[in-house]
Write a protein that holds these residues in place. Structure first.
Motif, PDB file in Angstrom:
ATOM      1  N   THR A 200       0.818  -1.206   0.000  1.00 29.55           N
ATOM      2  CA  THR A 200       0.000   0.000   0.000  1.00 29.55           C
ATOM      3  C   THR A 200       0.853   1.257   0.000  1.00 29.55           C
TER       4      THR A 200
ATOM      5  N   PHE B 105     -10.035   2.730  -5.008  1.00 30.29           N
ATOM      6  CA  PHE B 105     -10.117   3.037  -3.590  1.00 30.29           C
ATOM      7  C   PHE B 105     -11.559   3.264  -3.167  1.00 30.29           C
ATOM      8  N   PRO B 106     -11.872   3.117  -1.889  1.00 35.53           N
ATOM      9  CA  PRO B 106     -13.228   3.405  -1.401  1.00 35.53           C
ATOM     10  C   PRO B 106     -13.614   4.852  -1.695  1.00 35.53           C
TER      11      PRO B 106
ATOM     12  N   VAL C  32      -8.890   6.666   2.744  1.00 32.97           N
ATOM     13  CA  VAL C  32      -9.138   5.570   1.813  1.00 32.97           C
ATOM     14  C   VAL C  32      -8.191   4.394   2.025  1.00 32.97           C
ATOM     15  N   SER C  33      -7.020   4.663   2.603  1.00 33.21           N
ATOM     16  CA  SER C  33      -6.060   3.574   2.779  1.00 33.21           C
ATOM     17  C   SER C  33      -6.223   2.860   4.122  1.00 33.21           C
TER      18      SER C  33
ATOM     19  N   GLY D 164      -7.444   0.425   6.496  1.00 32.49           N
ATOM     20  CA  GLY D 164      -8.119  -0.862   6.341  1.00 32.49           C
ATOM     21  C   GLY D 164      -8.129  -1.395   4.925  1.00 32.49           C
ATOM     22  N   TRP D 165      -7.478  -0.654   3.986  1.00 29.83           N
ATOM     23  CA  TRP D 165      -7.414  -1.091   2.574  1.00 29.83           C
ATOM     24  C   TRP D 165      -5.995  -1.547   2.312  1.00 29.83           C
ATOM     25  N   SER D 166      -5.838  -2.697   1.726  1.00 30.55           N
ATOM     26  CA  SER D 166      -4.489  -3.225   1.517  1.00 30.55           C
ATOM     27  C   SER D 166      -4.424  -3.991   0.214  1.00 30.55           C
ATOM     28  N   VAL D 167      -3.275  -3.885  -0.456  1.00 28.38           N
ATOM     29  CA  VAL D 167      -3.054  -4.649  -1.689  1.00 28.38           C
ATOM     30  C   VAL D 167      -2.132  -5.832  -1.416  1.00 28.38           C
TER      31      VAL D 167
END
Length: 388
Positions: free
Chosen positions: A63, A364-365, A381-382, A384-387
């Protein structure tokens, strides 16, 4: 050979060559490991989720990688456009000087790549020849025009948009505002030393007006006076500016909107920003129609290179292609059984939402409230968001 073959295969091949580590290490250099995917992303050959997924097939991506961060900037600019609308075409706040201190016309020596500043002249020549500029060169060109030659950022942004293959109104105009200081907290400045660090020798600008300190450049940026223009006469201009065209070239063989081929049929609309793979759910009865909205192109003319780039791909996808105003397109589609297509900001202000009801994939959200800070938006947006 064209720098950007207008095919889905080329877009996917470029995704396969992206190396996030090399991108992070060398992306600021004009010959660095940049992706050159932007024309394909802008025109919807590929979506940001497709880009990321394609890169992950070959590399570990985190991320916090610069590569992911830059994808974030693209969606952030769209976020600002979504919430501000046409407000992005006006200064978000006052820059180092009032708007009235800047000219609305671009000096002719800039337009003809004859300023005598090698970095600027090379940037203009490259833009005209390829329809593309490395982001660092875009920033240099914008900074020189706004802060040294006192051209209003909006005039420069409109001009550059017309010549770019990857011109995205949000990314382009908000980037110019970032350089101008009307969308950031300070003006972006550069000097000859910066150019020599990141550009080939043909761009080096020793002895020119930019061969000075950042303190002096800041002083020039805050002065209402333009630096002296080039003394080159018109007969000695290095290059002519390519035409920007408000209507499609005749050899593209576009039709006026006509209901004959769509009456009683399902229609999938393809527009210049949705040139990717057709949805799998389309029935055999579906007619694929490409549309160019005349009102958009009247406001935002393109170079012939861009018309050809877009239309070549659109021809592969569609049954027929229309060029017409909003009213004529809507009237021709009234006899269709059902009309669908991907929503996209460049055309959604012209065509009804019922015709462009499917959402373009986002990476992204989505943030419902306007955020005027990229850092704050990124944190939201990052989280809790992970690649990984």
């Amino acid at each position: 050979m064209t720098l950007f073959p207008p095919t889905l295969e080329e877009a996917r091949a470029r995704i396969a060559t992206v190396n996030p580590a090399e991108y992070s290490r060398s992306r600021n250099a004009l010959n660095g490991a940049v992706t050159q995917l932007s024309p394909y992303i802008t025109h919807g050959f590929i979506s940001l989720p497709e880009v990321l997924e394609g890169v992950r097939l070959h590399h570990s991506v985190r991320t916090q990688d610069k590569f992911v961060f830059e994808l974030g900037w693209r969606e952030y600019f769209r976020h600002v456009w979504q919430h501000r609308g046409n407000g992005i075409f006006k200064s978000l706040h006052e820059g180092v000087l009032p708007d009235e201190a800047y000219a609305d016309e671009i000096p002719v020596d800039i337009l003809h790549a004859s300023t005598g500043v090698a970095a600027i002249d090379m940037a203009v020549k490259t833009l005209y020849a390829t329809g593309y500029l490395h982001n660092h060169a875009r920033m240099w060109l914008a900074s020189y025009m706004v802060h040294l030659r006192k051209v209003h950022w909006r005039a420069g942004a409109d001009w550059m948009y017309g010549h770019l293959l990857d011109g995205d109104l949000a990314s382009n105009h908000l980037s110019w505002q970032w350089v101008a200081g009307t969308g950031s907290h300070k003006p972006y400045l550069f000097n000859a030393e910066n150019v020599s660090r990141y550009a080939p020798s043909a761009w080096h600008s020793a002895g020119s007006v930019i061969d000075t300190t950042y303190e002096e450049l800041d002083h020039l940026a805050r002065s209402p006076l333009s630096v002296a223009p080039s003394s080159v006469q018109a007969d000695d201009f290095a290059i002519d500016e390519p035409l920007l065209i408000t209507q499609p070239p005749t050899h593209l063989n576009l039709f006026t909107p006509n209901s004959n081929t769509v009456s009683g049929r399902d229609v999938w609309l393809v527009h210049p920003w949705s040139l990717g793979k057709l949805p799998e759910h389309l029935s055999a009865n579906t007619v694929i129609v490409g549309v160019y909205v005349a009102e958009f192109h009247l406001a935002w003319p393109w170079s012939e290179k861009r018309w050809q780039f877009v239309n070549s791909r659109m021809t592969e996808l569609t049954t027929e292609r229309w060029y017409g105003n909003t009213a004529s397109i809507i009237a021709a589609l009234e006899s269709a059984n059902q009309v669908s297509g991907f929503s996209e900001a460049h055309v959604s202000t012209f065509l009804p939402a019922t015709m462009l009801s499917e959402m373009t994939p986002c990476l992204f959200p989505q943030v419902d409230r306007r955020c005027d800070s990229f850092a704050k938006w990124w944190k939201m947006v990052s989280a809790g968001w992970s690649v990984e």
